[in-house]
Motif scaffolding. Structure first.
Motif, PDB file in Angstrom:
ATOM      1  N   THR A 108     -87.150  79.644  53.500  1.00  0.00           N
ATOM      2  CA  THR A 108     -87.383  78.395  54.238  1.00  0.00           C
ATOM      3  C   THR A 108     -88.695  77.743  53.801  1.00  0.00           C
TER       4      THR A 108
ATOM      5  N   ASN B 249     -90.214  78.056  50.883  1.00  0.00           N
ATOM      6  CA  ASN B 249     -90.053  77.495  49.538  1.00  0.00           C
ATOM      7  C   ASN B 249     -89.288  76.172  49.571  1.00  0.00           C
ATOM      8  N   LYS B 250     -88.259  76.101  50.422  1.00  0.00           N
ATOM      9  CA  LYS B 250     -87.497  74.850  50.544  1.00  0.00           C
ATOM     10  C   LYS B 250     -88.365  73.736  51.108  1.00  0.00           C
TER      11      LYS B 250
ATOM     12  N   GLN C 249     -90.855  72.646  48.527  1.00  0.00           N
ATOM     13  CA  GLN C 249     -90.213  71.834  47.500  1.00  0.00           C
ATOM     14  C   GLN C 249     -89.921  70.433  48.020  1.00  0.00           C
TER      15      GLN C 249
END
Length: 284
Positions: free
Chosen positions: A260, A262-263, A266
């Motif tokens: 979560t 990393n998302k 990003q």
């Protein structure tokens, strides 16, 4: 979506929890080895002694004050054996549930009281206004002498006529992942299943009186000590299993949070790039 700071905080919190549960698992595993060796070594002796006790009890008949009394069972003392500490899954809850089930079903026509061994059982059962007594100290440093003193107290409660039946309820150790919920009549001594077929002509040395006064009480003390050791080994096994599952769950949650994070990171970077590109096109 939660901001990056919140997610990092949750990842840190889950990591700390995972370290604690992992350490508790290792401690329980070390304690389990010692408790497991002790109960495995003791069980054959305790079972053989119990078998001898049943035969002797049947042969002695009315001369044994620990045999069933002819009168109807009116007062029952339930002795739930739980732990002083939690974080061991359903270990304590199963014993408490069984005690309440016995009270409401099997012994619903009798006067029932509780003698709780272990803090966790007493914390719940004291609310039902049936507590005769509780003893949490027996597990502080479990020893034969402590179990013997407790057994003598229970024997006195039976022989004096205060209670007509005393029942132990505890978790018996099978392996690290399995505990067997056990309901065991401590007193009176139960006669063997087929007394006539198993009838044995004993020669008593010393006298029957000395056997009743010495051997039978010693056997009952051993039976109680075995039950306490059984419960301790089962407790460490249950806690080790519970902490193992908690550590695995924490690892799964940590992996989800990292994904979560990393998302979200990003998405934040993509948004910033879009703003920069948009601003550049506006200037052009």
């Amino acid at each position: 979506m939660a901001n990056l700071k919140e997610i990092r905080s949750r990842i840190s919190s889950v990591s700390s929890t995972m370290q604690i549960t992992g350490a508790m698992k290792m401690v329980s595993a070390a304690k389990l080895k010692k408790a497991q060796d002790a109960i495995i070594a003791m069980k054959p002796y305790a079972y053989k002694l119990k078998q001898l006790l049943e035969h002797l009890s049947s042969a002695l008949g009315d001369e044994n004050c620990y045999n069933p009394r002819s009168k109807e069972i009116k007062r029952v003392l339930l002795v739930p054996i739980t732990s002083n500490r939690g974080l061991c899954g359903a270990f304590n809850a199963n014993v408490i549930k069984k005690v309440l089930e016995l009270t409401q079903n099997q012994y619903k026509n009798q006067e029932v009281q509780f003698y709780s061994l272990g803090k966790k059982g007493n914390d719940v059962l004291k609310k039902f206004d049936k507590t005769f007594k509780n003893n949490n100290e027996v597990f502080d440093k479990l020893s034969y002498s402590g179990a013997a003193a407790l057994a003598e107290e229970l024997m006195e409660l039976y022989t004096s006529g205060t209670y007509d039946q005393i029942v132990l309820v505890y978790n018996s150790f099978k392996n690290a992942a399995t505990q067997i919920l056990t309901e065991e009549i401590f007193l009176p001594i139960q006669p063997i299943a087929n007394a006539k077929a198993s009838a044995t002509d004993y020669l008593y040395e010393p006298s029957k009186k000395e056997i009743v006064e010495e051997l039978i009480p010693r056997s009952l003390k051993t039976q109680l000590f075995k039950a306490l050791r059984d419960s301790v080994a089962a407790e460490h096994g249950a806690r080790m299993t519970a902490m193992h599952k908690a550590t695995d769950n924490a690892q799964d949650l940590k992996n989800e949070l990292i994904l979560t994070y990393n998302k979200a990171r990003q998405a934040t970077i993509t948004g910033e790039i879009i703003e920069i590109v948009g601003g550049s096109e506006a200037l052009a």
